[in-house]
Design an enzyme around this catalytic site. Structure first.
Site, PDB file in Angstrom:
ATOM      1  N   HIS A  51      36.552  39.029  46.296  1.00 53.34           N
ATOM      2  CA  HIS A  51      37.096  40.463  45.100  1.00 53.34           C
ATOM      3  C   HIS A  51      38.053  41.537  45.758  1.00 53.34           C
ATOM      4  O   HIS A  51      39.176  41.705  45.830  1.00 53.34           O
ATOM      5  CB  HIS A  51      36.063  40.587  44.408  1.00 53.34           C
ATOM      6  CG  HIS A  51      36.718  42.037  43.550  1.00 53.34           C
ATOM      7  ND1 HIS A  51      36.867  41.269  42.359  1.00 53.34           N
ATOM      8  CD2 HIS A  51      37.190  43.009  43.118  1.00 53.34           C
ATOM      9  CE1 HIS A  51      37.433  42.510  41.291  1.00 53.34           C
ATOM     10  NE2 HIS A  51      37.913  43.672  42.335  1.00 53.34           N
ATOM     11  N   GLU A  52      37.616  42.000  46.936  1.00 49.47           N
ATOM     12  CA  GLU A  52      38.360  43.190  47.095  1.00 49.47           C
ATOM     13  C   GLU A  52      38.974  42.514  48.937  1.00 49.47           C
ATOM     14  O   GLU A  52      40.636  42.600  48.772  1.00 49.47           O
ATOM     15  CB  GLU A  52      37.400  44.111  48.751  1.00 49.47           C
ATOM     16  CG  GLU A  52      36.104  44.757  47.743  1.00 49.47           C
ATOM     17  CD  GLU A  52      36.777  45.013  46.543  1.00 49.47           C
ATOM     18  OE1 GLU A  52      38.192  46.108  46.817  1.00 49.47           O
ATOM     19  OE2 GLU A  52      36.517  45.777  45.597  1.00 49.47           O
TER      20      GLU A  52
ATOM     21  N   HIS B 135      42.431  41.525  46.670  1.00 50.17           N
ATOM     22  CA  HIS B 135      43.778  42.251  46.199  1.00 50.17           C
ATOM     23  C   HIS B 135      43.996  42.793  48.096  1.00 50.17           C
ATOM     24  O   HIS B 135      45.154  42.787  47.648  1.00 50.17           O
ATOM     25  CB  HIS B 135      42.131  43.864  46.147  1.00 50.17           C
ATOM     26  CG  HIS B 135      41.834  44.359  45.090  1.00 50.17           C
ATOM     27  ND1 HIS B 135      42.270  43.568  43.629  1.00 50.17           N
ATOM     28  CD2 HIS B 135      40.621  44.507  45.141  1.00 50.17           C
ATOM     29  CE1 HIS B 135      41.351  43.855  42.781  1.00 50.17           C
ATOM     30  NE2 HIS B 135      40.463  44.107  42.934  1.00 50.17           N
TER      31      HIS B 135
END
Length: 206
Positions: free
Chosen positions: A21-22, A25
């Protein structure tokens, strides 16, 4: 004891979900011209780089809410800051939904395997881990799409709204965490998030 067993099974999958997820980004921000995450060593699959100690502890204790260390993004590098921030925000949930599909494929492959009773003893915890991989990634993706800053959904909403309305929504961010807690306290997970998770689980056949 059951809680500890469930935590042991869920923890590896949770680390994968948070890390991707990170990383998503930071990677999308990098592709759009922002080197901040790369310069700070955040474009990595090392989960330690993405974990927030308090956020992780809160998640373990509550089993409902937690947070990772936000990937630093400097919108000044973007050619179109408003549009590009939307793509950066979308990247996190998109990574989780992709992982949910990957885990679902593995789940069905394992379900159709013919194994002996002895092998099943070792396979069953992995089977549960894969199944939990679908649920955790769906939960993380859906939760982050709630349109309240600082969640990804809030940033997406800010990017889509006209400037005046976007500014008004963005002003909510300092209070966003408390709004989210209130939603969870008054049953937001049971009434909205969990039914969505169940719906997508059915679509994936898990």
């Amino acid at each position: 004891m059951e809680w500890i067993q469930r935590l042991i099974i869920a923890l590896p999958v949770l680390l994968i979900a948070i890390t991707f997820h990170e990383l998503a980004h930071g990677y999308v921000a990098y592709r759009l011209g922002d080197p901040t995450a790369k310069n700070q060593g955040r474009l990595t699959l090392n989960p330690i780089k993405h974990l927030d100690a308090l956020g992780t502890l809160t998640l373990i204790v509550t089993q409902i809410i937690g947070w990772a260390k936000p990937v630093p993004v400097d919108y000044r590098y973007f050619a179109n800051p408003k549009r590009d921030m939307m793509w950066v925000a979308l990247a996190g949930p998109a990574a989780n939904f992709t992982l949910a599909c990957v885990f679902a494929v593995i789940f069905h492959a394992m379900k159709d395997m013919q194994v002996s009773a002895d092998a099943m003893v070792y396979m069953y915890p992995i089977f549960l881990m894969v199944q939990m991989g679908v649920i955790i990634n769906l939960a993380l993706g859906i939760f982050n799409l709630i349109p309240i800053p600082p969640l990804d959904g809030g940033r997406i909403l800010v990017s889509l709204l006209p400037d005046r309305q976007a500014y008004q929504v963005a002003r909510i961010e300092p209070y966003g965490f408390f709004i989210i807690l209130a939603l969870l306290f008054f049953g937001g997970t049971q009434k909205v998030i969990w039914p969505l998770i169940q719906t997508f689980r059915l679509l994936l056949g898990v």
